[in-house]
Design an enzyme around this catalytic site. Sequence first.
Site, PDB file in Angstrom:
ATOM      1  N   ARG A 125       0.855  -1.202   0.000  1.00  0.00           N
ATOM      2  CA  ARG A 125       0.000   0.000   0.000  1.00  0.00           C
ATOM      3  C   ARG A 125       0.892   1.254   0.000  1.00  0.00           C
ATOM      4  NH1 ARG A 125      -0.352   4.501   2.874  1.00  0.00           N
ATOM      5  NH2 ARG A 125      -0.045   3.313   4.791  1.00  0.00           N
ATOM      6  N   ASP A 126       1.621   1.445   1.076  1.00  0.00           N
ATOM      7  CA  ASP A 126       2.430   2.653   1.220  1.00  0.00           C
ATOM      8  C   ASP A 126       3.531   2.699   0.155  1.00  0.00           C
ATOM      9  OD1 ASP A 126       3.173   5.031   2.378  1.00  0.00           O
ATOM     10  OD2 ASP A 126       3.473   4.217   4.380  1.00  0.00           O
ATOM     11  N   HIS A 175       4.279   3.460  13.008  1.00  0.00           N
ATOM     12  CA  HIS A 175       4.500   3.503  11.554  1.00  0.00           C
ATOM     13  C   HIS A 175       5.577   4.553  11.295  1.00  0.00           C
ATOM     14  CE1 HIS A 175       2.850   3.518   7.285  1.00  0.00           C
ATOM     15  NE2 HIS A 175       3.417   4.712   7.312  1.00  0.00           N
ATOM     16  N   HIS A 193       8.804   6.187   8.868  1.00  0.00           N
ATOM     17  CA  HIS A 193       9.518   6.324   7.596  1.00  0.00           C
ATOM     18  C   HIS A 193      10.984   6.610   7.893  1.00  0.00           C
ATOM     19  CE1 HIS A 193       6.311   6.300   4.472  1.00  0.00           C
ATOM     20  NE2 HIS A 193       5.571   6.403   5.558  1.00  0.00           N
ATOM     21  N   CYS A 244       5.337   9.071   0.424  1.00  0.00           N
ATOM     22  CA  CYS A 244       3.993   9.629   0.564  1.00  0.00           C
ATOM     23  C   CYS A 244       3.780  10.599  -0.578  1.00  0.00           C
ATOM     24  CB  CYS A 244       3.827  10.348   1.897  1.00  0.00           C
ATOM     25  SG  CYS A 244       2.248  11.205   2.037  1.00  0.00           S
ATOM     26  N   ASN A 300       9.231   3.386   4.055  1.00  0.00           N
ATOM     27  CA  ASN A 300       9.081   2.929   5.439  1.00  0.00           C
ATOM     28  C   ASN A 300      10.357   2.256   5.911  1.00  0.00           C
ATOM     29  OD1 ASN A 300       6.274   2.381   3.921  1.00  0.00           O
ATOM     30  ND2 ASN A 300       5.925   3.089   5.987  1.00  0.00           N
TER      31      ASN A 300
HETATM   32 ZN    ZN Z   1       3.523   5.917   5.559  1.00  0.00          ZN
END
Ligand code: ZN
Length: 316
Positions: free
Chosen positions: A19-20, A215, A217, A248, A257
Site C-alpha cells: 500500500r504505502d 508507523h 519512515h 507519501c 518505510n
Molecule cells: Zn507511511
Amino acid sequence: MKTSNNLSNNVWVREVGTRDGLQSIDTIFTTDSKIEWIKQEAAAGIPEIEVGSFVPAKLLPQLADTTDVISQTCKINGLRVSALVPNFRGAIDGMGSGVHQLNYVLSVSEAHSQANTRKTVEEAVLDFSRIVSYRKDNPEYHHVLLGAGLATAFGCTIAGQIDEKDVLNTLEALLEFSPDEVVVADTVGFANPAQCRRIFKQVLAMTGSIPVSAHFHDTRGLGLANVAAALDVGVRRFDASLGGLGGCPYAPGASGNVVTEDLVFMLDAMGMDTGISLDKLLLARTFMESNLNGEVTKGAFVHAGFPKGFKSESVF
Ligand code: ZN
C-alpha cells in the site's frame, strides 16, 4: 501470538509495502504480481499485510485493484488482510470487500488534514465515529476490525512541528469510539527516538488493552532507532515495507518505510519473536524487485546477511 502492546517478546510486523510502497512509485503492479508478492510474504510468516487503499482509482491507479487483491488474498491461511481508508465512503466500500481490517487514517496536523481531505481534524474524527456506527448497524460487518491512525503525529511538511497535546487530544477523541487498534504514524519522517519514547509512553498510558502500532519512515535514517525507542517503552507492533519501498505522494521528500527485512533482523537479534523467516522474506523481496521498473529499493540485511555465529539474544 499475542498482538497487543505489552512487555512480552512477541512482535507483530505489518507489511505496508503493498500500500504505502506502491502508492508512491510509478510502476503499476499487475493484480497477479501483487497477489504473488502477498503470498510469498505470508509464506515467510508475516502476520498482516495492508494490501491496498480505498481511494478513487484516478487518484491512485496503482491501488485501483484493491478489491480484487483482497478477494484473492483474504483466504490465505493465517494472514490478516487489511486496507487503508481515508474517509467514510472508502470504509463502506472496504467493508463490502471481505477484508479483515480497515485502517482509517486522519491527520493530526490541521494544515495537512485540510490540504489532503478538505476536512478539519474534528470533522475527520467524526468520520471515524460514522464508520464505527455503520459497522454497528450492519451485523454482516461486525467481524471487520477498525484501526484508527494518527498521521503526521511527529511532524508535518506543511505545519512543521506538531504539538504533542494535539496528538494526545486527537487520540482521546478517537478512543471515544473504541478502535480495535491505534496506529501512530511518522508520515513524513520527522521523528527522533527521544520523541518516540515520550509520545508512545503517553499513548500507551491512554490506550490500555487496545493494540498500538508504530508507523515510521526512514527519511532521515532514524527508522530503526525509532523502532528501538518505541519497543523500549512497550510498543509491540510495527509497520514496515519490503525493500523500504514507499513514501507519501502528498509529502514531498518523504522516503520509504522502515525496511521489513532489516526490522525483522533487528528484532530477531534482540531476542524478540516475530514468527517470520528472513530467508523466505528475502525471496519475497527478490520477487517484488523483479516487478519494478528502475525504482530503488533499500536495505542492509539483504547485502550483509547474518553475522558469523549469529544467535538471538534472550533479553526477556
Ligand atoms: Zn507511511
